[in-house]
Write a protein that holds these residues in place. Structure first.
Motif, PDB file in Angstrom:
ATOM      1  N   ALA A 243       7.184  -1.967  -2.286  1.00  0.00           N
ATOM      2  CA  ALA A 243       6.775  -2.465  -3.632  1.00  0.00           C
ATOM      3  C   ALA A 243       7.073  -3.361  -4.723  1.00  0.00           C
ATOM      4  N   PRO A 244       6.757  -4.582  -4.164  1.00  0.00           N
ATOM      5  CA  PRO A 244       7.275  -5.686  -5.484  1.00  0.00           C
ATOM      6  C   PRO A 244       8.306  -5.508  -5.943  1.00  0.00           C
ATOM      7  N   GLY A 245       6.516  -4.562  -6.778  1.00  0.00           N
ATOM      8  CA  GLY A 245       7.354  -4.744  -8.532  1.00  0.00           C
ATOM      9  C   GLY A 245       6.233  -5.356  -9.889  1.00  0.00           C
ATOM     10  N   ASP A 246       5.331  -5.971  -8.876  1.00  0.00           N
ATOM     11  CA  ASP A 246       4.394  -5.829  -9.515  1.00  0.00           C
ATOM     12  C   ASP A 246       2.988  -5.334 -10.234  1.00  0.00           C
ATOM     13  N   GLY A 247       3.033  -3.622  -9.590  1.00  0.00           N
ATOM     14  CA  GLY A 247       2.052  -2.722 -10.187  1.00  0.00           C
ATOM     15  C   GLY A 247       0.785  -3.691  -9.429  1.00  0.00           C
ATOM     16  N   LYS A 248       0.759  -4.327  -8.763  1.00  0.00           N
ATOM     17  CA  LYS A 248      -0.516  -4.851  -8.004  1.00  0.00           C
ATOM     18  C   LYS A 248      -0.259  -4.861  -6.306  1.00  0.00           C
ATOM     19  N   THR A 249       0.678  -5.457  -6.172  1.00  0.00           N
ATOM     20  CA  THR A 249       0.508  -5.648  -4.351  1.00  0.00           C
ATOM     21  C   THR A 249       1.680  -4.668  -3.953  1.00  0.00           C
ATOM     22  N   TYR A 250       1.179  -4.405  -2.756  1.00  0.00           N
ATOM     23  CA  TYR A 250       2.812  -3.748  -2.115  1.00  0.00           C
ATOM     24  C   TYR A 250       1.965  -3.661  -0.735  1.00  0.00           C
ATOM     25  N   LYS A 251       3.270  -3.538  -0.029  1.00  0.00           N
ATOM     26  CA  LYS A 251       3.502  -3.778   0.966  1.00  0.00           C
ATOM     27  C   LYS A 251       3.970  -3.080   2.345  1.00  0.00           C
ATOM     28  N   GLY A 252       3.457  -2.669   3.742  1.00  0.00           N
ATOM     29  CA  GLY A 252       3.973  -1.453   4.426  1.00  0.00           C
ATOM     30  C   GLY A 252       3.590  -2.259   5.787  1.00  0.00           C
TER      31      GLY A 252
ATOM     32  N   GLN B 234       4.513  -1.445  10.513  1.00  0.00           N
ATOM     33  CA  GLN B 234       5.233  -0.309  11.751  1.00  0.00           C
ATOM     34  C   GLN B 234       5.335  -0.380  12.592  1.00  0.00           C
ATOM     35  N   SER B 235       6.378  -0.112  13.252  1.00  0.00           N
ATOM     36  CA  SER B 235       7.210   0.364  14.603  1.00  0.00           C
ATOM     37  C   SER B 235       6.514   0.641  15.000  1.00  0.00           C
ATOM     38  N   LEU B 236       5.705   1.222  16.463  1.00  0.00           N
ATOM     39  CA  LEU B 236       4.803   2.570  17.413  1.00  0.00           C
ATOM     40  C   LEU B 236       4.710   1.363  18.228  1.00  0.00           C
ATOM     41  N   LYS B 237       4.867   2.229  19.197  1.00  0.00           N
ATOM     42  CA  LYS B 237       4.337   2.327  21.208  1.00  0.00           C
ATOM     43  C   LYS B 237       4.289   0.522  21.464  1.00  0.00           C
ATOM     44  N   GLY B 238       5.896  -0.224  20.634  1.00  0.00           N
ATOM     45  CA  GLY B 238       5.077  -1.677  21.184  1.00  0.00           C
ATOM     46  C   GLY B 238       4.749  -2.500  20.430  1.00  0.00           C
ATOM     47  N   PHE B 239       4.562  -2.014  19.377  1.00  0.00           N
ATOM     48  CA  PHE B 239       4.073  -2.815  18.238  1.00  0.00           C
ATOM     49  C   PHE B 239       4.821  -3.128  16.940  1.00  0.00           C
ATOM     50  N   GLU B 240       4.271  -4.223  16.050  1.00  0.00           N
ATOM     51  CA  GLU B 240       4.972  -4.240  15.421  1.00  0.00           C
ATOM     52  C   GLU B 240       3.734  -4.663  14.207  1.00  0.00           C
ATOM     53  N   ILE B 241       3.542  -4.187  12.937  1.00  0.00           N
ATOM     54  CA  ILE B 241       2.233  -4.168  11.791  1.00  0.00           C
ATOM     55  C   ILE B 241       2.822  -4.112  11.049  1.00  0.00           C
ATOM     56  N   PHE B 242       2.425  -5.770  10.203  1.00  0.00           N
ATOM     57  CA  PHE B 242       2.665  -5.908   8.507  1.00  0.00           C
ATOM     58  C   PHE B 242       1.360  -5.630   7.672  1.00  0.00           C
ATOM     59  N   LEU B 243       1.000  -4.531   6.463  1.00  0.00           N
ATOM     60  CA  LEU B 243       0.236  -4.754   5.835  1.00  0.00           C
ATOM     61  C   LEU B 243       0.163  -5.689   4.817  1.00  0.00           C
ATOM     62  N   ILE B 244      -0.300  -5.800   3.582  1.00  0.00           N
ATOM     63  CA  ILE B 244      -1.015  -5.609   2.364  1.00  0.00           C
ATOM     64  C   ILE B 244      -1.672  -5.419   1.795  1.00  0.00           C
ATOM     65  N   LEU B 245      -1.199  -4.850   0.783  1.00  0.00           N
ATOM     66  CA  LEU B 245      -1.923  -3.891  -0.525  1.00  0.00           C
ATOM     67  C   LEU B 245      -2.178  -4.318  -1.811  1.00  0.00           C
ATOM     68  N   THR B 246      -3.209  -4.778  -2.082  1.00  0.00           N
ATOM     69  CA  THR B 246      -3.544  -5.139  -3.519  1.00  0.00           C
ATOM     70  C   THR B 246      -5.033  -4.607  -3.967  1.00  0.00           C
ATOM     71  N   VAL B 247      -4.575  -3.994  -4.988  1.00  0.00           N
ATOM     72  CA  VAL B 247      -4.941  -3.244  -6.309  1.00  0.00           C
ATOM     73  C   VAL B 247      -5.626  -4.685  -6.684  1.00  0.00           C
ATOM     74  N   ARG B 248      -7.387  -4.936  -6.835  1.00  0.00           N
ATOM     75  CA  ARG B 248      -7.825  -5.863  -7.552  1.00  0.00           C
ATOM     76  C   ARG B 248      -9.359  -5.261  -7.934  1.00  0.00           C
ATOM     77  N   ASP B 249      -9.297  -5.257  -9.018  1.00  0.00           N
ATOM     78  CA  ASP B 249     -11.305  -4.582 -10.053  1.00  0.00           C
ATOM     79  C   ASP B 249     -10.843  -3.426  -9.671  1.00  0.00           C
ATOM     80  N   LYS B 250     -10.035  -2.783 -10.131  1.00  0.00           N
ATOM     81  CA  LYS B 250      -9.852  -1.585  -9.833  1.00  0.00           C
ATOM     82  C   LYS B 250     -10.300  -0.276  -8.275  1.00  0.00           C
ATOM     83  N   GLN B 251      -9.678  -1.709  -7.269  1.00  0.00           N
ATOM     84  CA  GLN B 251     -10.553  -1.134  -5.805  1.00  0.00           C
ATOM     85  C   GLN B 251      -9.390  -2.065  -5.236  1.00  0.00           C
ATOM     86  N   LEU B 252      -8.533  -1.389  -4.496  1.00  0.00           N
ATOM     87  CA  LEU B 252      -7.258  -1.222  -3.349  1.00  0.00           C
ATOM     88  C   LEU B 252      -8.168  -1.696  -1.896  1.00  0.00           C
ATOM     89  N   VAL B 253      -7.652  -3.512  -1.839  1.00  0.00           N
ATOM     90  CA  VAL B 253      -8.058  -3.238  -0.515  1.00  0.00           C
ATOM     91  C   VAL B 253      -7.068  -3.936   0.292  1.00  0.00           C
TER      92      VAL B 253
END
Length: 143
Positions: free
Chosen positions: A61-70, A72-91
């Motif tokens: 959680a970078p600290g702005d309360g609106k953007t979060y990151k995740g 995962q390293s799994l089975k030979g894959f690297e996945i990077f997510l960005i989760l954003t809260v906008r207009d009472k919705q999580l994207v």
């Protein structure tokens, strides 16, 4: 039947088939649908922490309360997510995903299927947590 009449029947059907193929190839990924948070979710961070821990994702959680990151390293894959809260919705967006053990020509289809499944499972868990929170809040209102 003349050629002109035949073409007037075949052309619309052919056009629909072509458009259906194009639409199918560009459809939105299920995990990209915004997740409504309603007015009952004041702080999404504990929900994200539990969901990420359940599926073995690293959470940031970078600290702005609106953007979060995740990530995962799994089975030979690297996945990077960005989760954003906008207009009472999580994207949920996949920032990048790649195979770590890939040499030469790797199958994108295989990568895409795995990424969609893992990110979809995480999003589903977050949705269940939000649903439970809303259900509990509505039950308290009825009392």
């Amino acid at each position: 039947m003349t050629n002109k009449k035949l073409w007037t029947l075949i052309l619309p059907v052919f056009s629909l088939l072509v458009l259906a193929g194009v639409a199918r190839g560009t459809e939105v990924h299920p995990y990209k649908d915004p997740l409504p948070l309603f007015d009952y979710v004041d702080d999404i961070e504990p929900i994200l922490q539990r969901s990420f821990a359940l599926h073995g994702w690293k959470y940031e959680a970078p600290g702005d309360g609106k953007t979060y990151k995740g990530s995962q390293s799994l089975k030979g894959f690297e996945i990077f997510l960005i989760l954003t809260v906008r207009d009472k919705q999580l994207v949920v967006d996949v920032e990048k995903a790649y195979m770590t053990d890939c040499t030469g020509n790797c199958a994108d289809l295989r990568r895409e299927e795995h990424v969609e499944r893992w990110v979809g499972n995480l999003r589903r868990t977050i949705a269940i947590e939000v649903t439970n929170l809303v259900r509990d809040a509505l039950a308290k209102q009825d009392e």
